[in-house]
Write an enzyme that holds these catalytic residues in place. Structure first.
Site, short mmCIF file in Angstrom:
data_model
loop_
_atom_site.label_atom_id
_atom_site.label_comp_id
_atom_site.label_asym_id
_atom_site.label_seq_id
_atom_site.Cartn_x
_atom_site.Cartn_y
_atom_site.Cartn_z
N HIS A 131 0.83 -1.21 0.00
CA HIS A 131 0.00 0.00 0.00
C HIS A 131 0.87 1.26 0.00
CE1 HIS A 131 -4.21 -1.32 0.63
NE2 HIS A 131 -3.68 -2.37 1.24
N GLU A 220 -7.45 -12.14 1.16
CA GLU A 220 -8.31 -10.98 1.44
C GLU A 220 -9.12 -10.65 0.20
OE1 GLU A 220 -5.20 -8.83 4.59
OE2 GLU A 220 -5.49 -7.98 2.58
N HIS A 223 -8.53 -6.99 -1.20
CA HIS A 223 -7.20 -6.43 -1.48
C HIS A 223 -6.78 -6.70 -2.93
CE1 HIS A 223 -3.01 -5.23 -0.38
NE2 HIS A 223 -2.73 -6.05 -1.37
#
Length: 243
Positions: A131, A220, A223
């Site tokens: 990120h 996830e 994500h």
């Protein structure tokens, strides 16, 4: 002259390094709920570096998200961003949180079966996050025809993130089978413990993102990353966007 100085001052306050942009400047129709700028997250408070609830991304990522949004709009759907660029200091904040020796009931909502000291070893949280390069995202889908008015109430006790959607904290989005940031096998994208409709929504999201080159992280469902768009990690704070 004053107007020119004020304009230059505003521009300087909003300048971003590298090729970063505010997603609102690329596509303001994409819904944003930047959870780490609030107390509605697994830590229970805003994370370091989140001085504003704004999605900041690399320009290429933003343009591809715009293309995804245009496809979804024709289906009365919208993307909803939970997290975008993450300052490196926020990841270190997560590390400190995991080692503070406490686990509250609100924290357990996000990891009902896993001790928070295990989250890094099991790959749910990283001390160095993609990120921070501006090329990774957390997001979901919103059905624009549905009633999305329910809001998170910090005074209310909610069931954990694996519970039926009616009992979980509201997120104003389609039911993906778990809440956002749910560190549980049920949150794995290909989990078989969810129902057919929930699986269909996950597949729809993954397919829409894949058509623009985004890759999902298998543990996830929320994500995604864009290979090749990252690079160095950054630590600049997320500041309020100015018009």
């Amino acid at each position: 002259m004053f107007a020119v100085i004020a304009s230059l001052s505003s521009a300087a306050a909003q300048s971003l390094p590298g090729d970063f942009v505010y997603l609102r400047d690329i596509d303001p129709s994409i819904i944003q709920d930047i959870r780490y700028a609030t107390s509605n997250n697994f830590v229970g408070r805003p994370l370091a570096g989140y001085d504003a609830g704004e999605c900041v991304v690399k320009r290429e990522v933003g343009l591809r998200l715009k293309a995804v949004q245009q496809e979804l709009a024709a289906q009365n759907l919208s993307l909803k961003m939970f997290d975008c660029y993450r300052p490196a200091r926020a990841s270190l904040d997560m590390v400190k949180w995991s080692q503070n020796g406490r686990e509250t009931a609100s924290e357990r909502r996000y990891n009902p079966k896993i001790a928070k000291t295990e989250l890094f070893r099991l790959g749910y949280i990283a001390s160095r996050s993609q990120h921070s390069t501006g090329a990774a995202l957390d997001l979901t889908l919103v059905d624009l025809r549905a009633d999305n008015s329910a809001k998170y109430d910090p005074t209310k006790t909610y069931a954990d993130c694996t519970a039926p959607v009616e009992a979980r904290a509201p997120e104003g989005s389609v039911d993906m089978g778990t809440g956002y940031d749910c560190t549980d096998p049920k949150g794995h994208t290909a989990a078989t413990s969810i129902n057919a409709e929930q699986r269909a929504w996950r597949k729809r999201l993954v397919a829409a993102m894949a058509r623009q080159g985004f890759v999902n992280y298998s543990k996830e469902w929320w994500h995604f990353s864009l290979p090749g768009a990252g690079g160095a990690a950054y630590d600049f704070p997320i500041q309020p966007r100015r018009n």
